[in-house]
Write a protein that holds these residues in place. Structure first.
Motif, mmCIF file in Angstrom:
data_model
loop_
_atom_site.group_PDB
_atom_site.id
_atom_site.type_symbol
_atom_site.label_atom_id
_atom_site.label_comp_id
_atom_site.label_asym_id
_atom_site.label_seq_id
_atom_site.Cartn_x
_atom_site.Cartn_y
_atom_site.Cartn_z
ATOM 1 N N THR A 82 -0.385 8.281 -3.951
ATOM 2 C CA THR A 82 -1.248 9.318 -3.389
ATOM 3 C C THR A 82 -1.940 10.122 -4.483
ATOM 4 O OG1 THR A 82 0.210 9.488 -1.465
ATOM 5 C CG2 THR A 82 -1.327 11.308 -1.845
ATOM 6 N N SER B 278 5.306 6.466 -2.968
ATOM 7 C CA SER B 278 4.141 6.907 -2.185
ATOM 8 C C SER B 278 3.506 8.143 -2.812
ATOM 9 C CB SER B 278 4.560 7.202 -0.750
ATOM 10 O OG SER B 278 5.590 8.178 -0.711
ATOM 11 N N SER C 55 0.844 -1.190 0.000
ATOM 12 C CA SER C 55 0.000 0.000 0.000
ATOM 13 C C SER C 55 0.876 1.235 0.000
ATOM 14 C CB SER C 55 -0.909 -0.005 1.231
ATOM 15 O OG SER C 55 -0.122 0.103 2.408
ATOM 16 N N GLY C 56 0.272 2.415 -0.269
ATOM 17 C CA GLY C 56 1.039 3.659 -0.298
ATOM 18 C C GLY C 56 1.659 3.977 1.062
ATOM 19 N N THR C 57 0.944 3.691 2.153
ATOM 20 C CA THR C 57 1.468 4.000 3.492
ATOM 21 C C THR C 57 2.688 3.151 3.822
ATOM 22 O OG1 THR C 57 -0.770 4.562 4.237
ATOM 23 C CG2 THR C 57 0.881 4.127 5.926
ATOM 24 N N SER C 58 2.593 1.852 3.556
ATOM 25 C CA SER C 58 3.718 0.973 3.862
ATOM 26 C C SER C 58 4.927 1.308 2.992
ATOM 27 C CB SER C 58 3.313 -0.486 3.657
ATOM 28 O OG SER C 58 2.933 -0.712 2.309
ATOM 29 N N GLN C 59 4.674 1.688 1.752
ATOM 30 C CA GLN C 59 5.795 2.081 0.886
ATOM 31 C C GLN C 59 6.444 3.357 1.407
ATOM 32 O OE1 GLN C 59 4.309 2.265 -3.143
ATOM 33 N NE2 GLN C 59 4.822 0.132 -3.538
ATOM 34 N N LEU C 60 5.640 4.286 1.902
ATOM 35 C CA LEU C 60 6.193 5.528 2.451
ATOM 36 C C LEU C 60 7.040 5.243 3.687
ATOM 37 C CD1 LEU C 60 6.378 8.610 2.473
ATOM 38 C CD2 LEU C 60 4.243 8.650 3.796
ATOM 39 N N ILE C 61 6.548 4.379 4.579
ATOM 40 C CA ILE C 61 7.295 4.052 5.796
ATOM 41 C C ILE C 61 8.621 3.376 5.442
ATOM 42 C CG2 ILE C 61 7.278 2.625 7.877
ATOM 43 C CD1 ILE C 61 4.244 3.042 7.973
ATOM 44 N N TRP C 62 8.549 2.405 4.531
ATOM 45 C CA TRP C 62 9.760 1.693 4.129
ATOM 46 C C TRP C 62 10.745 2.640 3.437
ATOM 47 C CZ3 TRP C 62 12.444 -2.194 5.458
ATOM 48 C CH2 TRP C 62 13.353 -2.817 4.588
#
Length: 788
Positions: A72, A68, A3-10
């Motif tokens: 988004t 991300s 997901s976009g959130t997990s990609q941003l965190i990683w």
């Protein structure tokens, strides 16, 4: 799926690690890390500072948060495309490390070294680029599930996209199968490549002996070594080529066999959706492209990789500084290869598709030449074929332009490398950092290295061509048919047939039902006629009995057991089909009658031919049972083909005989002979026949009238006439048509029935007037095989 959130965190995690390490190493511009070491790099200088590497860290930071941002903004589906851009940046970052190393050593003396932190920073720059590339390939470039769109082709909906690298590995598996010949080829290839590595070195020695020492002894020694090396190289090169050539032929056989076996096990629905010409093109053109290009390019790649590493070792021993020039520019060449290779892959696939389309037109026209000639459409078909060839030419032209661009870029970079080596090599010689006699050998190695790199670039282009051709081939090889023949039952077949609440529609037209809750039973030894208009579902019943398709609902039972539970080969010996237009193979009569049966006695073939009334005309042919019937039986008349087809069915000793309008396309005399052959061999067999002629229908034990996929009426001929339903109305209409030709007084209903009954004993002279009675009295619809 990410997901976009997990990609941003990683991405933020990797970004933080990269930035911390980069800042730490940039401050290690001295004996130990410190703020003073960081500030000492200002004012900035390319020759003394490593601050510029922080700019590459900033670029990596942008690439880490890019996924991300795309998700988004609703453009997550573009991430796989952006992967090519990321890969290009990674290669350029690799090239930045050796470039910076040369700058740092330019102002240092021969025995001086840069601070250890600078070397670690250069190494981390390359490692960070590798981590970023791996992260993108394994995580960031994955398209979230919300952006996955279905393929327009329903057949491919459940198949995952084939990655280029996976296809290349799949292609190389065929090389692995022929390991014996490849080991032989690789052995001679290694010897050949090893000898070629020494050529530039001894060439440099020859030049040095002439220019510097002017010593004939040294010249003779160098020439002698060169002669021995060239002789060994020639022998090894010939044996290498022969080994690989034979391996190519075996690979071609393996690919074509795998594809052909994959095709023949497909269900009939597959052939409803794919044209024969296209499939034939995959079997010929695509397989040839795959076997030729992959095997050839493996040969070229391995030869050049051995020479490449050998040359690089010699070059490093001659001058590590000059060697770094090559390491700087090689990644840039790989960027160009990646861009052009990806585009070339796409164009290669389009080319193979265009070739398949043109082959499909050619196959269709050549197989129906009689129809083309009868309508004088030679020029029309020629123009249609020319249009397809023009499409192929257009794609090939684009492909040629792309190849021209690739060669231009490659040649420009090769020239730039040579110019850079000449300038920097001269600079090193003049500054005393390199011996002048080694510069000639290095330049020769550089040119050889450039040639190796160019050929490896062409290898990539060739592999992309193989990948483009292999996509459909592997798709057909891997495709699992919807009907799996896993049945094992081989119990004796008595011949009871039951359709139980069968619903069916063709896979190519799933929303157009053909059979609707169809139910009927055929008892052992019973002859049942299916009548109805075209499109009512008669031939669909035959297709289901042959297990060409499976019903959407309901069951088809043989002796109370579902048809699919019988062993595939066994049940098709017990169920024999004679169609309206039987297909014979371009083989002898003997081979056509015994088709699919191994070791069958000639006596059985003759007996079945006699039962089919075919024996007499077979003996009148030139070679009797060894006479070739021609393509699709073109050397035989319609009646002769039908009788050979009946013999082919009878020789199996079937318990169930299916006759799909077996006499409707024949003339009166041929029909009489074929019908005689059929009816004298029906005893003890369950028979389902589809017929439009009353002379055939009236002899059936049971007549089933099918209309719009349902059973409308069922009974024998007399009972259906007395019932006064659809069947009787058909006969009455025909009699009214006949009465117009022979005027008579108005008849009562009972008198007309008497006339109808007399008409059922149709003499050959009257068959033409009634032959399409049951086929044309209904409203006509599509008369294709699928709609019957």
């Amino acid at each position: 799926m990410a997901s976009g959130t997990s990609q941003l965190i990683w991405g933020l995690l990797l970004l933080s690690i990269d930035c911390l390490i980069s800042v730490f190493l940039s401050s290690w511009h001295g004996p130990f890390p410190s703020v003073a070491s960081l500030s000492s790099q200002f004012p900035f200088s390319f020759f003394t500072s490593t601050i510029d590497l922080l700019l590459l860290t900033f670029i990596r930071a942008l690439l880490y948060i890019l996924p991300s941002a795309f998700i988004t903004s609703g453009n997550g589906y573009r991430l796989p495309t952006v992967l090519h851009v990321e890969y290009s940046f990674s290669l350029l970052m690799y090239a930045a490390s050796p470039t910076k190393l040369l700058f740092l050593h330019e102002k240092l003396g021969a025995d001086e070294v840069a601070p250890i932190g600078d070397y670690l920073f250069l190494a981390w720059n390359a490692i960070a680029a590798l981590i970023m590339d791996i992260s993108w390939r394994t995580y960031f470039s994955h398209t979230p599930s919300t952006y996955v769109t279905l393929n327009e082709n329903e057949e491919d909906e459940n198949q995952s996209p084939r990655e280029t690298f996976q296809l290349i590995l799949r292609l190389l598996q065929y090389c692995k199968r022929e390991w014996v010949w490849h080991v032989s080829g690789f052995t001679w290839l290694f010897i050949y490549s090893l000898t070629r590595i020494f050529v530039p070195y001894y060439t440099g020695q020859v030049v040095a002996s002439v220019v510097e020492t002017q010593d004939h002894t040294a010249l003779k020694a160098a020439v002698y070594v060169m002669t021995v090396i060239s002789f060994i190289s020639a022998i090894a090169g010939g044996l290498r080529g022969g080994s690989f050539e034979y391996a190519y032929a075996r690979i071609n056989r393996a690919i074509r066999f795998d594809l052909f076996t994959g095709l023949v096990r497909q269900d009939i629905a597959f052939y409803d959706a794919h044209k024969t010409g296209e499939i034939a093109s995959r079997l010929t053109a695509d397989c040839q492209t795959m076997s030729d290009t992959v095997a050839l390019n493996v040969n070229v790649f391995l030869r050049n990789i051995v020479m490449l590493f050998g040359s690089m070792l010699f070059m490093m021993s001659l001058s590590w500084r000059l060697s770094l020039i090559t390491f700087i520019l090689v990644p840039i060449i790989f960027v160009a290869s990646k861009i052009f290779g990806t585009y070339y892959d796409l164009l290669s696939e389009r080319t193979q598709n265009a070739i398949a389309d043109s082959n499909d037109v050619a196959e269709e026209v050549l197989s129906t030449m009689r129809t083309v000639r009868s309508f004088a459409c030679e020029r029309v078909e020629g123009d249609r074929f020319y249009e397809k060839l023009t499409v192929t030419l257009a794609v090939t032209r684009t492909k040629a332009i792309a190849y021209v661009g690739f060669i231009w870029v490659s040649e420009v970079f090769q020239t730039f490398i040579i110019v850079a080596v000449l300038w920097y090599g001269g600079h090193l010689v003049l500054s005393g950092k390199m011996k002048k006699e080694l510069l000639v050998s290095f330049l020769l190695y550089q040119m050889q290295l450039g040639d190796n790199l160019r050929q490896m670039g062409e290898v990539w282009t060739g592999l992309m061509q193989s990948v483009g051709a292999s996509r459909k081939v592997f798709e057909y090889i891997d495709r699992e048919p919807s009907i799996q023949h896993h049945g094992t039952c081989q119990q004796e077949v008595r011949g009871k047939i039951e359709f139980r609440n069968v619903h069916f529609s063709y896979p190519t037209r799933p929303h157009q039902p053909i059979l609707r809750d169809l139910s009927f039973t055929v008892e052992p030894g019973e002859t049942v006629a299916l009548v109805g208009p075209s499109g009512s579902g008669k031939s669909s019943c035959i297709a289901l009995l042959e297990n060409f398709y499976q019903p959407n609902a309901g069951q088809v039972l043989i002796d109370g057991m579902p048809l699919e539970e019988y062993e595939h080969h066994y049940i098709h010996r017990k169920i024999a089909l004679v169609g309206q237009e039987p297909i014979l193979f371009a083989r002898s009569v003997h081979e056509n009658v015994s088709y699919g049966l191994d070791g069958i006695p000639m006596e059985d073939i003759i007996n079945s031919s006699k039962m089919a009334n075919a024996h007499d005309f077979i003996l009148q042919t030139t070679n009797k049972y060894e006479t070739n019937v021609g393509e699709k039986g073109s050397q035989m008349s319609g009646g002769q083909k039908q009788r050979i087809a009946i013999a082919r069915a009878l020789v199996r000793g079937p318990a169930i005989l299916l006759l799909d309008e077996a006499t409707s396309a024949l003339d009166t005399e041929s029909e009489h002979v074929v019908q005689e052959a059929i009816y004298k061999n029906l005893d003890g067999k369950s028979v389902i026949l589809i017929a439009h002629r009353l002379s055939t229908v009236e002899k059936a034990d049971k007549i089933i009238v099918i209309h719009k996929g349902r059973v409308e009426e069922m009974g024998n001929h007399d009972s259906l006439l007395k019932k006064g339903g659809i069947y009787a109305n058909l006969v009455h209409r025909q009699m009214m048509a006949d009465s117009k030709e022979t005027p008579s007084s108005i008849q009562s209903s009972s008198t007309r029935e008497v006339e109808v009954s007399r008409a059922l004993s149709i003499s050959p002279s009257n068959q033409n007037t009634t032959k399409s009675l049951l086929g044309t009295s209904f409203t006509q619809s599509n008369s294709s095989f699928q709609s019957k």
